[in-house]
Design a protein around this motif. Sequence first.
Motif, PDB file in Angstrom:
ATOM      1  N   GLY A 172       6.194   4.884   2.150  1.00  0.00           N
ATOM      2  CA  GLY A 172       5.847   4.628   0.706  1.00  0.00           C
ATOM      3  C   GLY A 172       6.326   3.717  -0.409  1.00  0.00           C
ATOM      4  N   MET A 173       7.347   3.257  -0.354  1.00  0.00           N
ATOM      5  CA  MET A 173       7.412   2.169  -1.093  1.00  0.00           C
ATOM      6  C   MET A 173       6.790   1.166  -1.044  1.00  0.00           C
ATOM      7  SD  MET A 173      11.003  -0.269  -1.307  1.00  0.00           S
ATOM      8  CE  MET A 173      10.846  -0.320   0.132  1.00  0.00           C
ATOM      9  N   ASN A 174       5.774   0.932  -0.123  1.00  0.00           N
ATOM     10  CA  ASN A 174       5.240  -0.574   0.179  1.00  0.00           C
ATOM     11  C   ASN A 174       3.630  -0.212  -0.270  1.00  0.00           C
ATOM     12  OD1 ASN A 174       6.958  -2.125   1.163  1.00  0.00           O
ATOM     13  ND2 ASN A 174       6.336  -1.605   3.407  1.00  0.00           N
ATOM     14  N   VAL A 175       3.274   1.095  -0.403  1.00  0.00           N
ATOM     15  CA  VAL A 175       2.172   1.529  -0.772  1.00  0.00           C
ATOM     16  C   VAL A 175       2.103   1.990  -2.282  1.00  0.00           C
ATOM     17  CG1 VAL A 175       0.076   3.214  -0.852  1.00  0.00           C
ATOM     18  CG2 VAL A 175       1.331   2.729   1.101  1.00  0.00           C
ATOM     19  N   ALA A 176       3.354   1.966  -2.916  1.00  0.00           N
ATOM     20  CA  ALA A 176       3.464   2.778  -4.864  1.00  0.00           C
ATOM     21  C   ALA A 176       3.631   1.222  -5.150  1.00  0.00           C
ATOM     22  CB  ALA A 176       4.772   3.323  -4.496  1.00  0.00           C
ATOM     23  N   THR A 177       3.955   0.678  -4.673  1.00  0.00           N
ATOM     24  CA  THR A 177       4.356  -0.680  -5.110  1.00  0.00           C
ATOM     25  C   THR A 177       2.839  -1.797  -5.011  1.00  0.00           C
ATOM     26  OG1 THR A 177       6.160  -1.504  -4.136  1.00  0.00           O
ATOM     27  CG2 THR A 177       5.169  -3.524  -4.810  1.00  0.00           C
ATOM     28  N   ASN A 178       2.039  -1.812  -4.231  1.00  0.00           N
ATOM     29  CA  ASN A 178       0.423  -2.349  -4.862  1.00  0.00           C
ATOM     30  C   ASN A 178      -0.262  -1.445  -4.957  1.00  0.00           C
ATOM     31  OD1 ASN A 178       1.591  -4.377  -2.377  1.00  0.00           O
ATOM     32  ND2 ASN A 178       0.726  -2.583  -0.199  1.00  0.00           N
ATOM     33  N   LEU A 179      -0.334   0.022  -5.187  1.00  0.00           N
ATOM     34  CA  LEU A 179      -1.005   0.592  -6.385  1.00  0.00           C
ATOM     35  C   LEU A 179      -0.692   0.599  -7.895  1.00  0.00           C
ATOM     36  CD1 LEU A 179      -1.032   4.608  -4.777  1.00  0.00           C
ATOM     37  CD2 LEU A 179      -2.811   2.254  -4.494  1.00  0.00           C
ATOM     38  N   TYR A 180       0.063   0.273  -7.657  1.00  0.00           N
ATOM     39  CA  TYR A 180       0.982  -0.315  -9.429  1.00  0.00           C
ATOM     40  C   TYR A 180       0.785  -1.539  -9.926  1.00  0.00           C
ATOM     41  CZ  TYR A 180       3.906  -0.655 -13.570  1.00  0.00           C
ATOM     42  OH  TYR A 180       4.355  -0.952 -14.830  1.00  0.00           O
ATOM     43  N   GLN A 181       0.475  -2.556  -8.156  1.00  0.00           N
ATOM     44  CA  GLN A 181      -0.162  -3.490  -8.927  1.00  0.00           C
ATOM     45  C   GLN A 181      -0.925  -4.153  -9.343  1.00  0.00           C
ATOM     46  OE1 GLN A 181       1.567  -6.004  -5.152  1.00  0.00           O
ATOM     47  NE2 GLN A 181       3.774  -5.853  -6.824  1.00  0.00           N
ATOM     48  N   ALA A 182      -2.388  -3.040  -8.648  1.00  0.00           N
ATOM     49  CA  ALA A 182      -3.497  -3.093  -8.412  1.00  0.00           C
ATOM     50  C   ALA A 182      -3.921  -2.185  -9.993  1.00  0.00           C
ATOM     51  CB  ALA A 182      -4.191  -2.316  -7.666  1.00  0.00           C
ATOM     52  N   ASN A 183      -2.942  -1.145 -10.790  1.00  0.00           N
ATOM     53  CA  ASN A 183      -3.463  -0.230 -11.528  1.00  0.00           C
ATOM     54  C   ASN A 183      -2.209  -0.069 -12.058  1.00  0.00           C
ATOM     55  OD1 ASN A 183      -3.777   1.175 -12.814  1.00  0.00           O
ATOM     56  ND2 ASN A 183      -5.185   2.888 -12.154  1.00  0.00           N
ATOM     57  N   LYS A 184      -1.454  -1.263 -12.871  1.00  0.00           N
ATOM     58  CA  LYS A 184      -0.553  -0.690 -14.045  1.00  0.00           C
ATOM     59  C   LYS A 184      -0.570   0.189 -14.264  1.00  0.00           C
ATOM     60  CE  LYS A 184       1.314  -4.543 -12.469  1.00  0.00           C
ATOM     61  NZ  LYS A 184       2.007  -5.166 -13.936  1.00  0.00           N
ATOM     62  N   ALA A 185      -1.718   1.454 -15.237  1.00  0.00           N
ATOM     63  CA  ALA A 185      -2.226   2.448 -15.723  1.00  0.00           C
ATOM     64  C   ALA A 185      -1.013   3.812 -14.939  1.00  0.00           C
ATOM     65  CB  ALA A 185      -3.514   2.582 -15.665  1.00  0.00           C
ATOM     66  N   ILE A 186      -0.768   3.498 -13.353  1.00  0.00           N
ATOM     67  CA  ILE A 186      -0.267   4.359 -12.915  1.00  0.00           C
ATOM     68  C   ILE A 186       1.465   4.917 -13.345  1.00  0.00           C
ATOM     69  CG2 ILE A 186       0.695   4.976 -10.846  1.00  0.00           C
ATOM     70  CD1 ILE A 186      -1.267   3.187  -9.548  1.00  0.00           C
ATOM     71  N   ASN A 187       1.764   5.580 -13.806  1.00  0.00           N
ATOM     72  CA  ASN A 187       2.680   6.611 -14.388  1.00  0.00           C
ATOM     73  C   ASN A 187       3.789   7.828 -13.413  1.00  0.00           C
ATOM     74  OD1 ASN A 187       1.273   8.134 -15.595  1.00  0.00           O
ATOM     75  ND2 ASN A 187       1.838   7.760 -17.387  1.00  0.00           N
ATOM     76  N   MET A 188       2.811   7.493 -12.604  1.00  0.00           N
ATOM     77  CA  MET A 188       3.051   9.265 -11.521  1.00  0.00           C
ATOM     78  C   MET A 188       2.344   9.012 -10.158  1.00  0.00           C
ATOM     79  SD  MET A 188       2.531  11.753 -10.152  1.00  0.00           S
ATOM     80  CE  MET A 188       3.985  13.732  -9.180  1.00  0.00           C
ATOM     81  N   TYR A 189       3.583   9.766  -9.217  1.00  0.00           N
ATOM     82  CA  TYR A 189       3.104   9.822  -7.766  1.00  0.00           C
ATOM     83  C   TYR A 189       3.914  10.558  -7.180  1.00  0.00           C
ATOM     84  CZ  TYR A 189       2.728   4.127  -7.709  1.00  0.00           C
ATOM     85  OH  TYR A 189       2.309   3.014  -8.007  1.00  0.00           O
ATOM     86  N   TYR A 190       2.854  11.322  -6.334  1.00  0.00           N
ATOM     87  CA  TYR A 190       2.966  12.785  -6.063  1.00  0.00           C
ATOM     88  C   TYR A 190       2.864  12.670  -4.216  1.00  0.00           C
ATOM     89  CZ  TYR A 190       1.530  17.087  -3.320  1.00  0.00           C
ATOM     90  OH  TYR A 190       1.457  17.875  -2.692  1.00  0.00           O
ATOM     91  N   GLY A 191       3.901  12.436  -3.562  1.00  0.00           N
ATOM     92  CA  GLY A 191       4.047  12.250  -2.171  1.00  0.00           C
ATOM     93  C   GLY A 191       3.668  13.476  -1.319  1.00  0.00           C
ATOM     94  N   LEU A 192       3.037  13.223  -0.445  1.00  0.00           N
ATOM     95  CA  LEU A 192       3.286  14.792   0.276  1.00  0.00           C
ATOM     96  C   LEU A 192       4.539  15.265   0.917  1.00  0.00           C
ATOM     97  CD1 LEU A 192       0.211  14.101  -1.254  1.00  0.00           C
ATOM     98  CD2 LEU A 192      -0.520  14.838   1.088  1.00  0.00           C
ATOM     99  N   SER A 193       5.445  13.974   0.928  1.00  0.00           N
ATOM    100  CA  SER A 193       6.743  13.789   1.406  1.00  0.00           C
ATOM    101  C   SER A 193       7.502  13.514   0.613  1.00  0.00           C
ATOM    102  CB  SER A 193       7.247  13.862   2.816  1.00  0.00           C
ATOM    103  OG  SER A 193       7.175  12.201   3.594  1.00  0.00           O
ATOM    104  N   ASP A 194       8.628  14.133   1.102  1.00  0.00           N
ATOM    105  CA  ASP A 194      10.221  13.650  -0.254  1.00  0.00           C
ATOM    106  C   ASP A 194      10.329  12.091  -0.073  1.00  0.00           C
ATOM    107  OD1 ASP A 194      10.346  15.927  -1.111  1.00  0.00           O
ATOM    108  OD2 ASP A 194      12.346  16.300  -0.121  1.00  0.00           O
ATOM    109  N   GLU A 195      10.472  11.663   1.939  1.00  0.00           N
ATOM    110  CA  GLU A 195      10.660  10.449   1.731  1.00  0.00           C
ATOM    111  C   GLU A 195       9.865   9.780   1.193  1.00  0.00           C
ATOM    112  OE1 GLU A 195      13.001   8.765   3.820  1.00  0.00           O
ATOM    113  OE2 GLU A 195      13.691  10.543   2.971  1.00  0.00           O
TER     114      GLU A 195
END
Length: 328
Positions: free
Chosen positions: A217-240
């Motif tokens: 989750g941390m790695n994917v979120a990091t990669n998505l943010y680097q590709a799109n700095k407009a992301i300001n919210m993550y919805y994780g389908l699990s708490d982890e």
Amino acid sequence: MIKFKSIRKSMRSILLCGLVLVLSIGLMACGSTSTSNSGTSSKKKTIAFIPPSLVSPFYTQAVTGAKQEAAKEGFNIKVLAPQTEDDFNGLLKIVEDVITQQVDAIAICTTDDKTMAAVVKKANDAKIPVVVFNSLSPIKGADVYAYVGYDQKQAGAQAAEYLGTKLKDKQFNVGVLEGLPGVFTDNRKGGFVNEAKKYSNIKIVATQPADWQREKGMNVATNLYQANKAINMYYGLSDEMAIGAAQAFKSAGVKDGVTIGIDGNPATLDSIAQGETTATIYTDPKQIGKESIIDCSKALKGEKMANKLDQTKTFVVDKSNVSTYKAK
């Protein structure tokens, strides 16, 4: 003559001793049979409790609840799980093993509906009742005694509603962190996406699997943010995955990022209290484990279920009410 009488007396003594010995053995045998029958009649029934793995704190909490209820009701409980949630062959092998061991009931969860159908059919053939936990999705072509869990589509919708109402003054560009492919991901994502359409402040800009895991989750979120700095919210389908996304925001220096997960695990409640993760949809995994054993007990007693869906409620937990849920 005296000698002959003495011999006869000795023989009578030997015969008498032999008779006493035979009677003693007979009484011991009767006693042994009685004890054995008593032991058989009071033998504890055994329930196999089988999560898809024990990696997620959700399932360790469910196990805790199941063990507590099993102890209360006087059942033995076998907790068995594959190493990873996508080891469907491993889960199938576990079910085959507990069937061979002649357990009395099975409570089981897997994220793959085809595997679930296969294992339930095997249990049906062995006439072992099955309770499915953490899911209300019907299994086709198999006989399930009861389903214990929460409405996963509704939980996803609650996450979107939280953004669209309580945080309505902020515009959200959302990255969705998916779990493994299957009905859980479909429902939790689908509920969120459909509800998000109602609110003008929610825009889904990216979606990618993180396999229910914090590090991914941390790695994917990091990669998505680097590709799109407009992301300001993550919805994780699990708490982890949501906790992993919160860590990604922190590492990137994003101080106002919002993260929401689904589960209500103790670690997540701590993270919310500390101001790291924003919110979770609390599903009460411990109660789900308890209810699974209660329904297994009903099955073993031959009780008919008026409704096979044993649904637990879900609640949004954020910093404003987290102390209430931490105290549970």
